[in-house]
Design a protein around this motif. Structure first.
Motif, PDB file in Angstrom:
ATOM      1  N   GLU A 166      -7.893   4.027  -2.018  1.00 32.00           N
ATOM      2  CA  GLU A 166      -7.708   5.250  -2.804  1.00 32.00           C
ATOM      3  C   GLU A 166      -7.702   6.474  -1.897  1.00 32.00           C
ATOM      4  OE1 GLU A 166      -9.333   6.047  -6.613  1.00 32.00           O
ATOM      5  OE2 GLU A 166      -9.898   3.949  -6.899  1.00 32.00           O
ATOM      6  N   LYS A 220      -4.418   9.025  -1.749  1.00 36.64           N
ATOM      7  CA  LYS A 220      -4.528  10.427  -2.161  1.00 36.64           C
ATOM      8  C   LYS A 220      -3.871  11.380  -1.172  1.00 36.64           C
ATOM      9  CE  LYS A 220      -8.512   9.927  -5.129  1.00 36.64           C
ATOM     10  NZ  LYS A 220      -9.874  10.305  -5.430  1.00 36.64           N
ATOM     11  N   THR A 258      -4.416   8.378  -7.701  1.00 39.07           N
ATOM     12  CA  THR A 258      -4.912   6.997  -7.635  1.00 39.07           C
ATOM     13  C   THR A 258      -5.448   6.479  -8.969  1.00 39.07           C
ATOM     14  OG1 THR A 258      -7.074   7.655  -6.752  1.00 39.07           O
ATOM     15  CG2 THR A 258      -5.345   7.197  -5.165  1.00 39.07           C
ATOM     16  N   SER A 259      -6.699   6.098  -9.042  1.00 40.24           N
ATOM     17  CA  SER A 259      -7.235   5.434 -10.238  1.00 40.24           C
ATOM     18  C   SER A 259      -7.295   6.339 -11.465  1.00 40.24           C
ATOM     19  CB  SER A 259      -8.612   4.847  -9.948  1.00 40.24           C
ATOM     20  OG  SER A 259      -9.512   5.858  -9.557  1.00 40.24           O
ATOM     21  N   ASP A 260      -7.026   7.617 -11.316  1.00 41.26           N
ATOM     22  CA  ASP A 260      -6.931   8.503 -12.477  1.00 41.26           C
ATOM     23  C   ASP A 260      -5.552   8.441 -13.119  1.00 41.26           C
ATOM     24  OD1 ASP A 260      -9.545   9.405 -12.337  1.00 41.26           O
ATOM     25  OD2 ASP A 260      -9.033  11.059 -10.998  1.00 41.26           O
ATOM     26  N   CYS A 261      -4.643   7.709 -12.502  1.00 38.88           N
ATOM     27  CA  CYS A 261      -3.268   7.572 -12.999  1.00 38.88           C
ATOM     28  C   CYS A 261      -3.114   6.243 -13.740  1.00 38.88           C
ATOM     29  CB  CYS A 261      -2.296   7.625 -11.819  1.00 38.88           C
ATOM     30  SG  CYS A 261      -0.572   7.405 -12.299  1.00 38.88           S
ATOM     31  N   TRP A 314      -1.552   3.371 -11.514  1.00 38.63           N
ATOM     32  CA  TRP A 314      -2.245   2.845 -10.332  1.00 38.63           C
ATOM     33  C   TRP A 314      -2.668   1.408 -10.606  1.00 38.63           C
ATOM     34  CZ3 TRP A 314      -2.629   3.777  -5.421  1.00 38.63           C
ATOM     35  CH2 TRP A 314      -3.682   3.274  -4.674  1.00 38.63           C
ATOM     36  N   VAL A 341      -4.580  -2.052  -9.167  1.00 35.83           N
ATOM     37  CA  VAL A 341      -5.479  -2.712  -8.217  1.00 35.83           C
ATOM     38  C   VAL A 341      -5.518  -4.180  -8.617  1.00 35.83           C
ATOM     39  CG1 VAL A 341      -7.816  -2.872  -7.297  1.00 35.83           C
ATOM     40  CG2 VAL A 341      -6.879  -0.643  -7.898  1.00 35.83           C
ATOM     41  N   ASP A 343      -6.550  -7.746  -9.277  1.00 37.19           N
ATOM     42  CA  ASP A 343      -7.871  -8.337  -9.457  1.00 37.19           C
ATOM     43  C   ASP A 343      -7.827  -9.784  -8.974  1.00 37.19           C
ATOM     44  OD1 ASP A 343     -10.475  -8.762 -10.226  1.00 37.19           O
ATOM     45  OD2 ASP A 343      -9.970  -9.179 -12.315  1.00 37.19           O
ATOM     46  N   PHE A 355     -10.465  -3.683  -2.557  1.00 36.79           N
ATOM     47  CA  PHE A 355      -9.977  -2.951  -3.726  1.00 36.79           C
ATOM     48  C   PHE A 355      -8.779  -2.070  -3.392  1.00 36.79           C
ATOM     49  CE2 PHE A 355     -14.412  -3.896  -4.665  1.00 36.79           C
ATOM     50  CZ  PHE A 355     -14.262  -4.581  -5.860  1.00 36.79           C
ATOM     51  N   GLY A 405      -4.973  -0.768  -3.656  1.00 40.49           N
ATOM     52  CA  GLY A 405      -4.115  -0.620  -4.810  1.00 40.49           C
ATOM     53  C   GLY A 405      -2.749  -0.085  -4.413  1.00 40.49           C
ATOM     54  N   CYS A 451       1.024   2.048  -6.268  1.00 40.88           N
ATOM     55  CA  CYS A 451       1.640   2.735  -7.399  1.00 40.88           C
ATOM     56  C   CYS A 451       2.465   1.739  -8.204  1.00 40.88           C
ATOM     57  CB  CYS A 451       2.538   3.860  -6.879  1.00 40.88           C
ATOM     58  SG  CYS A 451       3.408   4.740  -8.202  1.00 40.88           S
TER      59      CYS A 451
END
Length: 71
Positions: free
Chosen positions: A11, A15, A46-49, A52, A54, A56, A63, A65, A67
């Protein structure tokens, strides 16, 4: 499952990348001088989108990730 051929990022590194979904044309035109920081506000969130991803899986212990727009 990690998608083959996709460059994955932490992340922190992601960014620093430009986001292709950012549009400043109407609200903050590039030709105008403003206090608005275009450099900051055009970067990946990143993870706010919602795009995004990741993967599993056990192979992704860091971790990493990417786009969701990546082919």
């Amino acid at each position: 499952m990690i998608k083959k051929g996709v460059k994955m990022f932490t992340e922190e590194n992601a960014k620093k990348k430009w986001c292709p979904m950012v549009s400043n044309s109407n609200q903050y035109p590039f030709h105008e001088t403003t206090d608005y920081d275009l450099t900051y506000h055009t970067k990946c969130i990143t993870s706010d989108c919602m795009m995004w991803i990741v993967p599993d899986c056990e192979a992704n212990k860091d971790f990493l990730g990417y786009c969701g727009l990546t082919k």
